[in-house]
Design a protein around this motif. Structure first.
Motif, short mmCIF file in Angstrom:
data_model
loop_
_atom_site.label_atom_id
_atom_site.label_comp_id
_atom_site.label_asym_id
_atom_site.label_seq_id
_atom_site.Cartn_x
_atom_site.Cartn_y
_atom_site.Cartn_z
N ASN A 133 45.15 34.50 30.31
CA ASN A 133 46.99 34.23 30.10
C ASN A 133 47.40 35.21 28.68
O ASN A 133 48.40 35.39 28.93
N LYS A 134 46.84 35.20 28.09
CA LYS A 134 47.31 35.96 26.59
C LYS A 134 47.72 37.36 26.99
O LYS A 134 48.66 37.97 26.77
N ASP A 135 46.74 38.00 27.91
CA ASP A 135 47.39 39.34 28.28
C ASP A 135 48.13 39.37 29.36
O ASP A 135 49.11 40.26 29.39
N LEU A 136 48.10 38.33 30.37
CA LEU A 136 49.15 38.36 31.41
C LEU A 136 50.54 38.04 30.79
O LEU A 136 51.35 38.51 31.06
N THR B 142 54.84 34.13 27.03
CA THR B 142 53.83 33.73 25.95
C THR B 142 52.94 32.95 26.99
O THR B 142 53.12 32.43 28.21
N PRO B 143 51.73 32.79 26.54
CA PRO B 143 50.34 32.19 27.13
C PRO B 143 51.09 30.69 27.64
O PRO B 143 50.55 30.19 28.78
N GLU B 144 51.49 29.99 26.72
CA GLU B 144 52.18 28.52 27.02
C GLU B 144 53.06 28.35 28.16
O GLU B 144 52.89 27.62 29.06
N THR B 145 54.01 29.65 28.24
CA THR B 145 54.76 29.48 29.77
C THR B 145 54.04 29.73 30.95
O THR B 145 54.08 29.29 31.76
N ILE B 146 52.90 30.77 30.74
CA ILE B 146 52.09 31.17 31.73
C ILE B 146 51.43 29.72 32.23
O ILE B 146 51.31 29.14 33.60
N SER B 147 50.71 28.90 31.35
CA SER B 147 50.07 27.83 31.50
C SER B 147 51.12 26.83 32.37
O SER B 147 50.70 25.87 33.15
N ARG B 148 52.34 26.67 31.92
CA ARG B 148 53.35 25.51 32.29
C ARG B 148 53.62 25.97 33.75
O ARG B 148 53.78 25.01 34.72
N TYR B 149 53.94 27.28 34.11
CA TYR B 149 54.12 27.51 35.52
C TYR B 149 53.02 27.16 36.45
O TYR B 149 53.40 26.81 37.60
N PHE B 150 52.00 27.60 36.04
CA PHE B 150 50.42 27.46 36.88
C PHE B 150 50.51 26.11 37.03
O PHE B 150 50.20 25.42 38.29
N LYS B 151 50.62 24.93 36.03
CA LYS B 151 50.68 23.48 36.20
C LYS B 151 51.73 23.13 37.34
O LYS B 151 51.48 22.47 38.19
N SER C 100 63.44 36.35 36.44
CA SER C 100 62.80 35.18 35.39
C SER C 100 61.38 35.55 35.46
O SER C 100 60.70 36.39 36.17
N VAL C 101 60.64 34.99 34.38
CA VAL C 101 59.33 35.24 34.04
C VAL C 101 58.47 34.46 35.21
O VAL C 101 57.48 35.03 35.77
#
Length: 227
Positions: free
Chosen positions: A178-181, A188-197, A151-152
């Motif tokens: 986040n966009k490079d990660l 997507t950057p939105e998915t990265i941010s959602r997991y961090f939150k 999973s991501v």
């Protein structure tokens, strides 16, 4: 000006120099050149001739290609213990990518002529190079399988733990935006941010200022994302 560093920074890190005795190791150390580069330094550019083996002692480097539309296509990261350019030392060739430091980074290099002399003098190094290239192919296969099956969340957690370990930081200031990660992890950057939150709310990590992340519970973070 790059600072000169003690020669023992790099040689023990690299698999191709294992099984050498003290005298042989000293010979290798005598041909190693050392640099300490600040963040955002170009290690090499697409089209540059490859004329040296690079060893990463510490820090983090992004390797990318530039697409026709001018955007960066992130390929992979280099961290402590990684080597780059070893295959091309046997042939005259050019880099097909660009490498830029994301953090202050210690890089050690051996030029092509010195490395080829080393192979002639110590055949064991040549065998180690072949084993290292084989291991790299296996690692690429592992990463491809991981991208297709994990999973991501799992890949993101692994990135956080591996980066904190490589940079020896906790809290760790993430070198990638986040966009490079997201590009690296295939999301997507939105998915990265959602997991961090989500992980912040679960107290697995703490989000700090200036893109810093504190890993509060590594074991439970990895356990939570493996399900």
């Amino acid at each position: 000006m790059p600072k000169q560093l003690h020669q023992h920074h790099c040689v023990p890190l690299v698999p191709i120099f294992k099984n050498l005795n003290i005298e042989q190791t000293a010979v290798v150390e005598s041909i190693v050149h050392h640099q300490q580069l600040p963040a955002n330094s170009v290690l090499y550019q697409e089209g540059n001739r490859i004329d040296a083996l690079s060893i990463i002692a510490n820090g983090q480097i992004k390797v990318f290609r530039t697409a026709e539309n001018g955007k960066e296509q992130l390929l992979y990261l280099l961290q402590a213990g990684d080597i780059n350019g070893e295959a091309a030392l046997f042939n005259q060739t050019e880099h097909n990518s660009t490498a830029i430091t994301l953090t202050p980074t210690t890089v050690c290099t051996i030029n092509r002529a010195d490395f080829q002399n080393l192979l002639t003098r110590y055949p064991q190094v040549g065998m180690n190079v072949m084993n290292t290239l084989g291991s790299r192919l296996l690692e690429l296969e592992r990463q491809t399988t991981k991208s297709n099956t994990e999973s991501v969340a799992s890949r993101l957690a692994d990135y956080l733990v591996e980066t904190a370990s490589a940079l020896n930081q906790n809290p760790v200031r993430l070198p990638l935006k986040n966009k490079d990660l997201a590009t690296l992890l295939g999301t997507t950057p939105e998915t990265i941010s959602r997991y961090f939150k989500q992980w912040h709310e679960q107290h697995l990590i703490t989000k700090l200022e200036r893109h810093q992340i504190k890993l509060n519970d590594v074991d439970n973070l990895l356990l939570a994302t493996s399900n």
